[in-house]
Design a protein around this motif. Sequence first.
Motif, PDB file in Angstrom:
ATOM      1  N   HIS A 143       0.922  -1.288   0.017  1.00 19.49           N
ATOM      2  CA  HIS A 143       0.025  -0.085   0.098  1.00 19.49           C
ATOM      3  C   HIS A 143       1.084   1.223   0.101  1.00 19.49           C
ATOM      4  CE1 HIS A 143      -4.115   1.233   1.610  1.00 19.49           C
ATOM      5  NE2 HIS A 143      -3.834   1.971   0.725  1.00 19.49           N
ATOM      6  N   THR A 144       1.381   1.635  -1.189  1.00 26.20           N
ATOM      7  CA  THR A 144       2.500   2.641  -1.318  1.00 26.20           C
ATOM      8  C   THR A 144       1.932   3.944  -0.934  1.00 26.20           C
ATOM      9  OG1 THR A 144       1.984   2.525  -3.768  1.00 26.20           O
ATOM     10  CG2 THR A 144       3.604   1.309  -2.750  1.00 26.20           C
ATOM     11  N   ARG A 145       0.647   4.460  -1.274  1.00 21.52           N
ATOM     12  CA  ARG A 145       0.136   5.473  -0.914  1.00 21.52           C
ATOM     13  C   ARG A 145      -1.242   5.422  -0.877  1.00 21.52           C
ATOM     14  NH1 ARG A 145       2.110   6.817  -6.121  1.00 21.52           N
ATOM     15  NH2 ARG A 145       0.317   7.416  -7.825  1.00 21.52           N
TER      16      ARG A 145
ATOM     17  N   GLY B 197      -5.072   4.598  -1.921  1.00 27.61           N
ATOM     18  CA  GLY B 197      -5.474   4.190  -2.991  1.00 27.61           C
ATOM     19  C   GLY B 197      -4.490   3.483  -4.010  1.00 27.61           C
ATOM     20  N   ARG B 198      -3.152   3.285  -3.805  1.00 28.89           N
ATOM     21  CA  ARG B 198      -2.327   2.835  -4.496  1.00 28.89           C
ATOM     22  C   ARG B 198      -1.837   1.547  -3.948  1.00 28.89           C
ATOM     23  NH1 ARG B 198      -0.226   2.832  -9.789  1.00 28.89           N
ATOM     24  NH2 ARG B 198       2.017   2.156  -9.813  1.00 28.89           N
ATOM     25  N   PHE B 199      -1.932   0.439  -4.813  1.00 28.04           N
ATOM     26  CA  PHE B 199      -1.479  -0.871  -4.219  1.00 28.04           C
ATOM     27  C   PHE B 199      -0.546  -1.623  -5.712  1.00 28.04           C
ATOM     28  CE2 PHE B 199      -5.735  -0.126  -2.788  1.00 28.04           C
ATOM     29  CZ  PHE B 199      -5.617  -0.177  -1.475  1.00 28.04           C
ATOM     30  N   GLU B 200       0.367  -1.850  -4.850  1.00 27.36           N
ATOM     31  CA  GLU B 200       1.327  -2.919  -5.801  1.00 27.36           C
ATOM     32  C   GLU B 200       1.265  -4.309  -5.579  1.00 27.36           C
ATOM     33  OE1 GLU B 200       5.261  -0.963  -5.845  1.00 27.36           O
ATOM     34  OE2 GLU B 200       4.478   1.031  -6.023  1.00 27.36           O
ATOM     35  N   TRP B 201       0.569  -4.939  -6.437  1.00 25.47           N
ATOM     36  CA  TRP B 201       0.210  -6.510  -6.110  1.00 25.47           C
ATOM     37  C   TRP B 201       1.015  -7.188  -7.119  1.00 25.47           C
ATOM     38  CZ3 TRP B 201      -2.814  -6.347  -2.356  1.00 25.47           C
ATOM     39  CH2 TRP B 201      -3.672  -5.593  -2.027  1.00 25.47           C
TER      40      TRP B 201
ATOM     41  N   TYR C 241      -7.860  -1.718   1.729  1.00 25.47           N
ATOM     42  CA  TYR C 241      -6.701  -2.540   1.616  1.00 25.47           C
ATOM     43  C   TYR C 241      -7.041  -3.899   1.649  1.00 25.47           C
ATOM     44  CZ  TYR C 241      -2.734  -5.528   3.013  1.00 25.47           C
ATOM     45  OH  TYR C 241      -1.912  -6.595   3.301  1.00 25.47           O
TER      46      TYR C 241
ATOM     47  N   SER D 163      -9.565  -4.421  -1.235  1.00 24.46           N
ATOM     48  CA  SER D 163      -8.624  -4.495  -2.621  1.00 24.46           C
ATOM     49  C   SER D 163      -8.029  -5.763  -2.673  1.00 24.46           C
ATOM     50  CB  SER D 163      -7.844  -3.272  -2.687  1.00 24.46           C
ATOM     51  OG  SER D 163      -8.560  -1.909  -2.599  1.00 24.46           O
TER      52      SER D 163
END
Length: 434
Positions: A64-66, A68-72, A119, A122
């Motif tokens: 959860h880098t910021r 609303g931003r996720f790196e899956w 999070y 998502s």
Amino acid sequence: MMHGFGWILGIEDTCVYPHAGARMQPLDEFELTEHNRRWRDDLKMARDLGADSIRYGAQWPLVHTRPGRFEWGRLEERFDFAVNDLGLQVIADLVHYGTPTWLSGSFADPDYPQVVADYAGSFAARFAGLVDAVTPLNEPVTTASFCGLRGVWPPALTGWRGWTAVTLGIARGIQSSIVAVRDANPHAQIVHVEASAIYEADTEALSEHARHLESIGMLPTDLLTGRVTPQHDEYAWLIENGASAAELDDLVRNAATFDYLGVNYYPDLTPRTLTETGGAVEQHATNQWTKGLVDSVRGFIRRYESPVIVTETSIEGSDRVRGDWVDGSIDAVRRLAAGGADVRGYTWWPMFDFIDWSYASGGRNVEEFQVEDRVVAARTSETSSKTPFLRRMGLVRLEEQVDGSLSRVPTAAAERFALQAKNSTPSGAAMEGH
């Protein structure tokens, strides 16, 4: 989730990154144990040792880098390999002691419940059908101790008021996460994981204090399941330590349910005896061997009327000691099942040794109480080597090589786990064979 009885292995996945001003370096066990380099071989090893499921960390601070931003990407690759290539079921550990560094108040941040729900939802939507078993947060009572009572990890609050602030945030966060997960994936199964709390007093004068500490150990789960009404034994204590009646009422209105209750128990760490020296109350580990495990599982089932999975157990010591605990703890689970206890799985955690948490704190002892002099001495060492910080709790030993890398060395305890998983399914009314 569990078809029959689950044989589970866990990879230590503590993931705590420092917020501004924290007295620590990043504590990322996947990186420290070199799992990030060896994850394919590690997952294959779990399969080869007889596991049908794996408890695996999602590493929230890194995903959860910021807002609303996720790196899956990294998780997608690993989950696909575990499930589709190896046939393992993944029980995803969404939060393991750490929050994103941009969430300034961590577990006590007013936005925490909504942020963690975003999070969790998502995650559930992204991995539905691949990973349907989810633990919203590992060990709320331990998280509250390290993050709210003793100020070791963010938000670094202290005292029982700090503990209460963190615990209320955690309970609200788990409630909102469960709703978000089930909305995103109707087939999701919630595995709520909590540490066992067993306290004894060496004098009658300390007996009430021991009872109080055991009651506190149940508070996070009581809160999230809406049990803390004004009639609860600790209601007034929570109010005295900063909770408001409105907050507690809100938790009752939003009471959550889970599908499985995960019980974490360590024979050399969990049971504690209270003693008093010079007016100060001290805690000492008291190894009850399998009695504590049996008592803990029965107590959780009786209190919450939920199927149970032993989600963590192991013991620190020689290969022989660990092998004896493999056999002893599995035999205890077998006896529980034969007596009618609804136990659905057994987890050895960790599959391989891990790096003591004090490594990220400059050798500062961060444990809740002293376990043994040898470990404390290792934590105060100034060497750059990881060897003094290795906790020998795995079925597989980590051995530091000349170049500093960590090789994997299966022990006799690993062989005993594999044999148990292959040939022995606990039996009882609540369990069916594969």
